[in-house]
Write a protein that holds these residues in place. Structure first.
Motif, PDB file in Angstrom:
ATOM      1  N   THR A   1      16.289 -63.729  -0.872  1.00  0.00           N
ATOM      2  CA  THR A   1      15.714 -64.846  -1.624  1.00  0.00           C
ATOM      3  C   THR A   1      16.510 -66.123  -1.423  1.00  0.00           C
ATOM      4  N   LYS A   2      17.749 -66.002  -0.932  1.00  0.00           N
ATOM      5  CA  LYS A   2      18.570 -67.210  -0.738  1.00  0.00           C
ATOM      6  C   LYS A   2      19.003 -67.430   0.703  1.00  0.00           C
ATOM      7  N   SER A   3      18.938 -66.378   1.540  1.00  0.00           N
ATOM      8  CA  SER A   3      19.368 -66.524   2.925  1.00  0.00           C
ATOM      9  C   SER A   3      18.602 -65.563   3.813  1.00  0.00           C
ATOM     10  N   ARG A   4      18.360 -65.990   5.041  1.00  0.00           N
ATOM     11  CA  ARG A   4      17.698 -65.137   6.038  1.00  0.00           C
ATOM     12  C   ARG A   4      18.657 -64.822   7.188  1.00  0.00           C
ATOM     13  N   THR A   5      19.976 -64.927   6.920  1.00  0.00           N
ATOM     14  CA  THR A   5      20.995 -64.755   7.957  1.00  0.00           C
ATOM     15  C   THR A   5      21.795 -63.481   7.744  1.00  0.00           C
ATOM     16  N   ILE A   6      22.120 -62.804   8.827  1.00  0.00           N
ATOM     17  CA  ILE A   6      22.996 -61.640   8.795  1.00  0.00           C
ATOM     18  C   ILE A   6      23.924 -61.692  10.007  1.00  0.00           C
ATOM     19  N   VAL A   7      25.154 -61.266   9.803  1.00  0.00           N
ATOM     20  CA  VAL A   7      26.143 -61.160  10.872  1.00  0.00           C
ATOM     21  C   VAL A   7      26.235 -59.701  11.299  1.00  0.00           C
TER      22      VAL A   7
ATOM     23  N   ASP B   1      29.829 -64.327  -1.379  1.00  0.00           N
ATOM     24  CA  ASP B   1      28.487 -64.821  -1.722  1.00  0.00           C
ATOM     25  C   ASP B   1      27.851 -65.634  -0.600  1.00  0.00           C
ATOM     26  N   ASP B   2      28.606 -65.865   0.470  1.00  0.00           N
ATOM     27  CA  ASP B   2      28.136 -66.760   1.523  1.00  0.00           C
ATOM     28  C   ASP B   2      27.796 -66.050   2.831  1.00  0.00           C
ATOM     29  N   ILE B   3      28.065 -64.760   2.912  1.00  0.00           N
ATOM     30  CA  ILE B   3      27.871 -64.081   4.191  1.00  0.00           C
ATOM     31  C   ILE B   3      27.457 -62.632   3.946  1.00  0.00           C
ATOM     32  N   LEU B   4      26.541 -62.154   4.760  1.00  0.00           N
ATOM     33  CA  LEU B   4      26.128 -60.754   4.744  1.00  0.00           C
ATOM     34  C   LEU B   4      26.520 -60.153   6.091  1.00  0.00           C
ATOM     35  N   VAL B   5      27.325 -59.097   6.053  1.00  0.00           N
ATOM     36  CA  VAL B   5      27.809 -58.453   7.271  1.00  0.00           C
ATOM     37  C   VAL B   5      27.131 -57.095   7.418  1.00  0.00           C
ATOM     38  N   GLY B   6      26.469 -56.896   8.541  1.00  0.00           N
ATOM     39  CA  GLY B   6      25.771 -55.649   8.799  1.00  0.00           C
ATOM     40  C   GLY B   6      26.687 -54.587   9.382  1.00  0.00           C
ATOM     41  N   PRO B   7      26.136 -53.424   9.693  1.00  0.00           N
ATOM     42  CA  PRO B   7      26.928 -52.379  10.332  1.00  0.00           C
ATOM     43  C   PRO B   7      27.339 -52.799  11.732  1.00  0.00           C
ATOM     44  N   THR B   8      28.411 -52.233  12.218  1.00  0.00           N
ATOM     45  CA  THR B   8      28.925 -52.592  13.541  1.00  0.00           C
ATOM     46  C   THR B   8      28.190 -51.830  14.629  1.00  0.00           C
ATOM     47  N   PHE B   9      27.696 -52.561  15.600  1.00  0.00           N
ATOM     48  CA  PHE B   9      27.101 -51.989  16.811  1.00  0.00           C
ATOM     49  C   PHE B   9      28.284 -51.675  17.728  1.00  0.00           C
TER      50      PHE B   9
ATOM     51  N   GLU C   1      15.705 -63.855   9.690  1.00  0.00           N
ATOM     52  CA  GLU C   1      15.260 -64.759  10.751  1.00  0.00           C
ATOM     53  C   GLU C   1      16.408 -65.276  11.611  1.00  0.00           C
ATOM     54  N   ARG C   2      17.635 -65.107  11.166  1.00  0.00           N
ATOM     55  CA  ARG C   2      18.807 -65.598  11.908  1.00  0.00           C
ATOM     56  C   ARG C   2      19.817 -64.458  12.022  1.00  0.00           C
ATOM     57  N   ILE C   3      20.018 -63.996  13.242  1.00  0.00           N
ATOM     58  CA  ILE C   3      20.915 -62.862  13.468  1.00  0.00           C
ATOM     59  C   ILE C   3      22.058 -63.327  14.356  1.00  0.00           C
ATOM     60  N   TYR C   4      23.247 -63.237  13.810  1.00  0.00           N
ATOM     61  CA  TYR C   4      24.470 -63.740  14.438  1.00  0.00           C
ATOM     62  C   TYR C   4      25.245 -62.536  14.947  1.00  0.00           C
ATOM     63  N   TRP C   5      25.214 -62.322  16.243  1.00  0.00           N
ATOM     64  CA  TRP C   5      25.889 -61.179  16.860  1.00  0.00           C
ATOM     65  C   TRP C   5      27.332 -61.589  17.182  1.00  0.00           C
ATOM     66  N   TYR C   6      28.258 -60.996  16.466  1.00  0.00           N
ATOM     67  CA  TYR C   6      29.680 -61.372  16.541  1.00  0.00           C
ATOM     68  C   TYR C   6      30.378 -60.385  17.471  1.00  0.00           C
ATOM     69  N   ASN C   7      30.626 -60.842  18.696  1.00  0.00           N
ATOM     70  CA  ASN C   7      30.984 -59.951  19.796  1.00  0.00           C
ATOM     71  C   ASN C   7      32.496 -59.814  20.011  1.00  0.00           C
ATOM     72  N   GLY C   8      32.901 -58.586  20.403  1.00  0.00           N
ATOM     73  CA  GLY C   8      34.303 -58.329  20.681  1.00  0.00           C
ATOM     74  C   GLY C   8      34.596 -57.824  22.073  1.00  0.00           C
TER      75      GLY C   8
ATOM     76  N   GLU D   1      14.367 -56.020  15.356  1.00  0.00           N
ATOM     77  CA  GLU D   1      13.023 -55.920  14.793  1.00  0.00           C
ATOM     78  C   GLU D   1      13.036 -55.213  13.438  1.00  0.00           C
ATOM     79  N   SER D   2      13.989 -54.301  13.231  1.00  0.00           N
ATOM     80  CA  SER D   2      14.141 -53.703  11.903  1.00  0.00           C
ATOM     81  C   SER D   2      14.505 -54.767  10.877  1.00  0.00           C
ATOM     82  N   LEU D   3      15.458 -55.619  11.234  1.00  0.00           N
ATOM     83  CA  LEU D   3      15.887 -56.678  10.317  1.00  0.00           C
ATOM     84  C   LEU D   3      14.788 -57.705  10.095  1.00  0.00           C
ATOM     85  N   MET D   4      14.061 -58.048  11.149  1.00  0.00           N
ATOM     86  CA  MET D   4      12.957 -58.996  11.014  1.00  0.00           C
ATOM     87  C   MET D   4      11.876 -58.445  10.088  1.00  0.00           C
ATOM     88  N   ARG D   5      11.676 -57.152  10.123  1.00  0.00           N
ATOM     89  CA  ARG D   5      10.653 -56.517   9.273  1.00  0.00           C
ATOM     90  C   ARG D   5      10.894 -56.827   7.796  1.00  0.00           C
TER      91      ARG D   5
END
Length: 251
Positions: free
Chosen positions: A16-22, A57-65, A104-111, A96-100
């Motif tokens: 409801t407040k953000s469409r972004t995930i890291v 409250d400013d960032i959502l971090v997903g599972p690590t690929f 709308e904004r997916i930030y892939w943080y690469n190592g 596409e799972s996340l888009m479902r």
């Protein structure tokens, strides 16, 4: 927020407040005599989780690929890799799972440097699927994809070069090993000796060539310099830089 320890209601409220995930993304490959096999997945995960602790409250971090493209490391036990086509398909499914759900904004943080071309190819594949969709733009959310390598900030790389002016290297680097020692100090291996002290440089081909030319796994590095205190400095700098970059990406 951390997605793996959130509920579905938590994520619904987040949307409801953000469409972004890291999404931290890395690799499972050897890192020389004193570096962890999971280093390239651990580094972005450690930094992203530290960033979340600073601004939950400013960032959502997903599972690590955590398995990427590392075929050239297969000469060393413990390495696990995906073919580029497999990784592209998996990244598309994650996206596409996340888009479902409305992301709308997916930030892939690469190592892992070896992931870069495949991540960019995955972005092309994902966008191509949308372009070929006969529905066009009707009833579909927007989509922005971004790859950012954790070291790819001026302040972060400047700090790494300051801490390790000699023997930083390009694989099993002193900085990445320090980041993992910061998070797992009880597993650090400061007693390991290496010969030569600074590993040789050279090209990378297949697994046989890599093991032959770089027998202990390092390239150009001296990670005996690595320590948890340096890792703390690097993680702090990288987390701050990433938070600012994610904020810009989300706007």
């Amino acid at each position: 927020m951390l997605l793996p320890v959130s509920t579905w209601q938590d994520i619904e409220r987040w949307l409801t407040k953000s469409r972004t995930i890291v999404v931290p993304i890395g690799s499972m490959e050897q890192h020389g005599p004193n570096g962890f096999i999971g280093t390239d997945a651990l580094c972005p995960e450690i930094i992203a989780r530290h960033a979340e602790s600073l601004a939950p409250d400013d960032i959502l971090v997903g599972p690590t690929f955590n398995v990427g493209c590392a075929q050239h490391h297969l000469g060393f036990p413990g390495t696990i890799t995906l073919r580029p086509s497999t990784m592209i398909a998996a990244m598309a499914d994650w996206t596409e799972s996340l888009m479902r759900h409305g992301f709308e904004r997916i930030y892939w943080y690469n190592g892992h440097g070896g992931n870069i071309s495949t991540i960019e190819a995955a972005f092309s594949e994902i966008h191509a699927r949308r372009s070929f969709d006969p529905r066009g733009a009707d009833n579909r959310p927007g989509l922005s994809l971004k790859r950012r390598d954790w070291w790819d900030f001026r302040d972060v790389m400047g700090l790494c070069n300051k801490l390790y002016p000699v023997g930083h290297g390009s694989h099993a680097t002193a900085s990445e090993v320090s980041v993992t020692y910061f998070a797992y100090p009880d597993r650090a291996r400061p007693e390991v000796e290496m010969s030569p002290k600074i590993a040789p440089n050279g090209r990378i081909g297949d697994a046989v060539q890599y093991r032959r030319d770089f027998p202990d796994g390092r390239i150009g590095s001296d990670p005996t310099q690595s320590n948890a205190a340096d890792g703390a400095k690097i993680v702090e700098a990288a987390a701050q830089a990433m938070l600012e970059d994610v904020k810009r990406f989300s706007e």
